[in-house]
Design a protein around this motif. Structure first.
Motif, mmCIF file in Angstrom:
data_model
loop_
_atom_site.group_PDB
_atom_site.id
_atom_site.type_symbol
_atom_site.label_atom_id
_atom_site.label_comp_id
_atom_site.label_asym_id
_atom_site.label_seq_id
_atom_site.Cartn_x
_atom_site.Cartn_y
_atom_site.Cartn_z
ATOM 1 N N ALA A 304 -18.302 32.617 29.776
ATOM 2 C CA ALA A 304 -18.920 33.069 31.028
ATOM 3 C C ALA A 304 -20.202 33.858 30.785
ATOM 4 O O ALA A 304 -21.010 34.024 31.696
ATOM 5 C CB ALA A 304 -17.926 33.925 31.813
ATOM 6 N N ASN A 305 -20.378 34.346 29.545
ATOM 7 C CA ASN A 305 -21.537 35.197 29.251
ATOM 8 C C ASN A 305 -22.588 34.510 28.393
ATOM 9 O O ASN A 305 -23.457 35.185 27.827
ATOM 10 C CB ASN A 305 -21.062 36.478 28.558
ATOM 11 N N LEU A 306 -22.539 33.179 28.270
ATOM 12 C CA LEU A 306 -23.551 32.463 27.508
ATOM 13 C C LEU A 306 -24.824 32.311 28.328
ATOM 14 O O LEU A 306 -24.777 32.142 29.545
ATOM 15 C CB LEU A 306 -23.037 31.077 27.104
ATOM 16 N N ASP A 307 -25.973 32.318 27.645
ATOM 17 C CA ASP A 307 -27.259 32.139 28.316
ATOM 18 C C ASP A 307 -27.620 30.664 28.478
ATOM 19 O O ASP A 307 -28.516 30.320 29.259
ATOM 20 C CB ASP A 307 -28.364 32.842 27.535
ATOM 21 N N GLY A 308 -26.958 29.800 27.702
ATOM 22 C CA GLY A 308 -27.209 28.362 27.773
ATOM 23 C C GLY A 308 -25.901 27.601 27.654
ATOM 24 O O GLY A 308 -24.849 28.181 27.386
ATOM 25 N N ALA A 309 -25.946 26.301 27.825
ATOM 26 C CA ALA A 309 -24.739 25.477 27.763
ATOM 27 C C ALA A 309 -24.153 25.482 26.357
ATOM 28 O O ALA A 309 -24.874 25.369 25.357
ATOM 29 C CB ALA A 309 -25.057 24.049 28.188
ATOM 30 N N ALA A 310 -22.816 25.603 26.267
ATOM 31 C CA ALA A 310 -22.132 25.564 24.972
ATOM 32 C C ALA A 310 -22.291 24.179 24.357
ATOM 33 O O ALA A 310 -22.220 23.159 25.052
ATOM 34 C CB ALA A 310 -20.660 25.910 25.133
ATOM 35 N N LEU A 311 -22.468 24.133 23.023
ATOM 36 C CA LEU A 311 -22.665 22.869 22.329
ATOM 37 C C LEU A 311 -21.374 22.329 21.722
ATOM 38 O O LEU A 311 -21.342 21.193 21.249
ATOM 39 C CB LEU A 311 -23.722 23.030 21.234
ATOM 40 N N MET A 312 -20.326 23.144 21.711
ATOM 41 C CA MET A 312 -19.018 22.706 21.214
ATOM 42 C C MET A 312 -17.974 23.713 21.682
ATOM 43 O O MET A 312 -18.314 24.722 22.295
ATOM 44 C CB MET A 312 -19.012 22.599 19.684
ATOM 45 N N ASP A 313 -16.722 23.436 21.382
ATOM 46 C CA ASP A 313 -15.669 24.388 21.716
ATOM 47 C C ASP A 313 -15.746 25.598 20.792
ATOM 48 O O ASP A 313 -16.124 25.477 19.626
ATOM 49 C CB ASP A 313 -14.292 23.735 21.569
ATOM 50 N N PRO A 314 -15.391 26.781 21.281
ATOM 51 C CA PRO A 314 -15.416 27.973 20.427
ATOM 52 C C PRO A 314 -14.508 27.826 19.213
ATOM 53 O O PRO A 314 -13.420 27.251 19.294
ATOM 54 C CB PRO A 314 -14.920 29.080 21.361
ATOM 55 N N LYS A 315 -14.972 28.356 18.092
ATOM 56 C CA LYS A 315 -14.216 28.324 16.841
ATOM 57 C C LYS A 315 -13.488 29.654 16.674
ATOM 58 O O LYS A 315 -14.114 30.710 16.650
ATOM 59 C CB LYS A 315 -15.169 28.095 15.663
ATOM 60 N N PRO A 316 -12.142 29.627 16.536
ATOM 61 C CA PRO A 316 -11.396 30.887 16.401
ATOM 62 C C PRO A 316 -11.338 31.378 14.956
ATOM 63 O O PRO A 316 -11.264 30.593 14.016
ATOM 64 C CB PRO A 316 -10.004 30.511 16.911
ATOM 65 N N LEU A 317 -11.362 32.677 14.797
ATOM 66 C CA LEU A 317 -11.236 33.310 13.481
ATOM 67 C C LEU A 317 -10.283 34.494 13.604
ATOM 68 O O LEU A 317 -10.271 35.195 14.615
ATOM 69 C CB LEU A 317 -12.598 33.810 12.987
ATOM 70 N N ARG A 318 -9.503 34.707 12.551
ATOM 71 C CA ARG A 318 -8.616 35.866 12.503
ATOM 72 C C ARG A 318 -8.918 36.658 11.240
ATOM 73 O O ARG A 318 -9.179 36.079 10.194
ATOM 74 C CB ARG A 318 -7.147 35.440 12.517
ATOM 75 N N PHE A 319 -8.853 37.979 11.338
ATOM 76 C CA PHE A 319 -9.203 38.815 10.199
ATOM 77 C C PHE A 319 -8.587 40.191 10.379
ATOM 78 O O PHE A 319 -8.001 40.513 11.428
ATOM 79 C CB PHE A 319 -10.723 38.937 10.064
ATOM 80 N N LYS A 320 -8.715 41.005 9.362
ATOM 81 C CA LYS A 320 -8.293 42.399 9.428
ATOM 82 C C LYS A 320 -9.341 43.225 8.690
ATOM 83 O O LYS A 320 -9.738 42.891 7.574
ATOM 84 C CB LYS A 320 -6.922 42.588 8.782
ATOM 85 N N ALA A 321 -9.784 44.302 9.324
ATOM 86 C CA ALA A 321 -10.806 45.135 8.701
ATOM 87 C C ALA A 321 -10.228 45.869 7.501
ATOM 88 O O ALA A 321 -9.129 46.431 7.564
ATOM 89 C CB ALA A 321 -11.358 46.131 9.718
ATOM 90 N N GLY A 322 -10.965 45.854 6.404
ATOM 91 C CA GLY A 322 -10.524 46.554 5.203
ATOM 92 C C GLY A 322 -11.206 46.004 3.973
ATOM 93 O O GLY A 322 -12.193 45.268 4.062
ATOM 94 N N ARG A 323 -10.668 46.342 2.812
ATOM 95 C CA ARG A 323 -11.260 45.896 1.558
ATOM 96 C C ARG A 323 -10.174 45.811 0.484
ATOM 97 O O ARG A 323 -9.077 46.375 0.635
ATOM 98 C CB ARG A 323 -12.327 46.880 1.087
ATOM 99 N N ARG A 324 -10.479 45.108 -0.589
ATOM 100 C CA ARG A 324 -9.600 45.098 -1.749
ATOM 101 C C ARG A 324 -9.587 46.496 -2.377
ATOM 102 O O ARG A 324 -10.618 47.165 -2.420
ATOM 103 C CB ARG A 324 -10.073 44.098 -2.805
ATOM 104 N N LYS A 325 -8.430 46.893 -2.861
ATOM 105 C CA LYS A 325 -8.350 48.177 -3.554
ATOM 106 C C LYS A 325 -9.185 48.159 -4.827
ATOM 107 O O LYS A 325 -9.694 49.200 -5.250
ATOM 108 C CB LYS A 325 -6.894 48.520 -3.848
#
Length: 517
Positions: A304-325
């Motif tokens: 709903a907040n795009l300035d132009g027409a979408a060129l494909m379906d949104p790509k989902p990503l999952r993550f967790k903030a942090g770093r390797r010890k």
């Protein structure tokens, strides 16, 4: 002459190919005198994240170090210029400020600009702090030109970065590295053999049956950390209590006539949305917390907040903030997402790859093939990388913590959460007297902190009393002069769109032909 050290990079993408390009450029694998035998393993069947398209000015230093022609690189990656990042609705709904790649004002009589600005504010004589930033005024006007090399000129008070297609950048660096002796192997790792005495990695066996031995392994396998975590169990430090966003949706859209020389970050109810203008399209994404919004509602909000027409379906990503010890453990070091993840709020992902690569080069092992690698190298690498991650972490947390929004549960949570002591100290020092410590190591300089502090309403109550050595009229006159000189020079700059067109633009027909290959 001793045999070259065998270095194996697992994974391509931006991190793998940045590492390969830098090592190839400086150590020249495959030449008779090289101390390096370099191989990169990647599988075309394993996709890369490939959504990071905004950078910091340090990337120009990296490209210059490689000897890359800027205009050619920009044509190949469909790049545009970037003078900073606009933050909309972060401090409060309706607010907008820009974190610029440049200074605010100038030091006067050895005292930093913000102290004079704070003093002038108290006198009712200072304009918005953005009026004293060359980079911000150019960005607001959608202007661009190269900084002056004359350090006495006000036109030298800014720098720039790029927006580019990360997939095309990786392909560009692959060509660069392979032309300089890197050996690429297409394949998927099936098993990892460890040395029974030390626990170091001995070899990787691919699905094809090929066994690849190495002295040093560089894990660029992404979030999974196939070597550093699955097999060496280096451990993970979770920072999600401070950075609760754990998902993202990314989608390209058609390029619009609006062609700014900055990245845009807009705060939404459960996170924030990015907008990145490229030559051939616009990159968009919604970084959000699944604890505060459903995936379906997040997708609806993004589209709903795009300035132009979408060129494909949104790509989902999952993550967790942090770093390797430990970013370097035994004979394996991590670069990129396998090392850690901090959301791309300040375009730091590629910078963290770059600093890891540069640190590796500075600490490159001098051991002979088959010999153990000096543990002190890993200790120093980890110390330096930890500093980088922790200081970026604190800077990102500040954006969330310093908000006065009352429209959603996420913003209430981050405003009231306990933050690291290192950040609390920095906030208190700034509130008391406008003080921002300049790091010897670490990414963000005082103007960056100043932009976010002031932009989100963290205003100093006092200032450095050394700023009182100049009388009121002189302070007011000097600040006014800065504004006039910035405005006059910015007005004379080319439009960003015109500059890109003349310098590195790729015609749309050629873009489509290259993208479809």
């Amino acid at each position: 002459m001793a045999s070259p050290l065998k270095v194996v990079i697992l994974g391509g993408g931006t991190s793998g190919w940045m590492c390969a390009a830098a090592l190839s450029a400086i150590l020249k694998p495959g030449t008779p005198s090289s101390i390096l035998d370099l191989r990169l393993i990647e599988s075309a069947d394993i996709g890369t994240v490939g959504v990071g398209e905004a950078t910091l000015p340090h990337i120009k230093e990296f490209n210059d170090f490689l000897g890359i022609n800027e205009a050619e690189f920009m044509r190949k990656t469909k790049a545009t210029f970037k003078l900073g990042i606009e933050f909309r609705d972060w401090g409060q709904v309706g607010n907008s400020y820009i974190h610029p790649f440049g200074t605010f004002g100038q030091t006067l009589a050895g005292v930093e600009f913000q102290h004079y600005w704070t003093r002038a504010q108290a006198l009712g004589e200072a304009a918005s702090i953005e009026d004293y930033s060359y980079a911000i005024q150019a960005a607001r006007g959608q202007k661009f030109d190269f900084p002056s090399e004359d350090k006495e000129s006000i036109k030298s008070t800014f720098s720039y970065a790029y927006h580019f297609d990360a997939g095309l950048y990786a392909a560009f660096l692959r060509d660069f590295a392979e032309a300089r002796g890197l050996k690429r192997t297409e394949g998927k790792v099936e098993t990892v053999a460890l040395k029974p005495d030390s626990g170091d990695i001995a070899s990787l066996t691919l699905a094809s049956g090929e066994v690849i031995e190495g002295d040093l392994f560089i894990d660029c396998s992404g979030f999974r950390g196939l070597l550093i975590e699955d097999h060496l169990h280096a451990g993970w430090e979770d920072w999600s209590r401070w950075l609760p966003c754990d998902r993202a949706l990314a989608v390209p859209s058609e390029r619009t006539d609006d062609f700014p020389s900055y990245t845009r970050s807009t705060a939404l109810s459960a996170g924030w949305q990015w907008r990145i203008p490229l030559q051939h399209r616009t990159g968009n994404g919604y970084v959000y917390s699944s604890a505060f919004i459903s995936d379906d509602d997040a997708q609806k909000a993004l589209l709903a907040n795009l300035d132009g027409a979408a060129l494909m379906d949104p790509k989902p990503l999952r993550f967790k903030a942090g770093r390797r010890k430990k970013s370097w453990y035994k004979n394996c070091l991590t670069i990129g997402l396998s090392s850690g993840f901090l959301e791309p709020l300040e375009s730091t992902s590629i910078y963290l790859v770059q600093i890891a690569v540069q640190t590796l080069i500075a600490l490159f092992p001098s051991s002979k093939p088959g010999e153990p690698i000096d543990d002190k190298l890993a200790d120093e690498f980890n110390r330096l990388i930890d500093i980088e991650y922790e200081r970026v972490r604190d800077f990102l947390i500040l954006h969330y913590h310093a908000n006065t929004r009352t429209d959603s549960a996420l913003w209430d949570y981050v405003r009231h959460m306990n933050v690291p002591d290192s950040l609390t100290h920095k906030i208190e020092q700034f509130k008391r007297r406008g003080y921002v410590k300049k790091y010897r190591d670490g990414l963000f300089s005082p103007p960056s902190w100043l932009a976010v502090f002031i932009g989100q309403g963290v205003v100093p109550h006092g200032y450095d009393r050394m700023a009182d050595t100049m009388d009121d009229a002189t302070v007011i006159e000097k600040l006014a002069d800065m504004r006039v000189r910035i405005r006059a020079n910015v007005d004379a700059m080319p439009d960003h769109a015109d500059f890109v067109r003349d310098y590195c633009f790729v015609p749309p027909a050629k873009v489509m032909a290259e993208v479809s290959k």
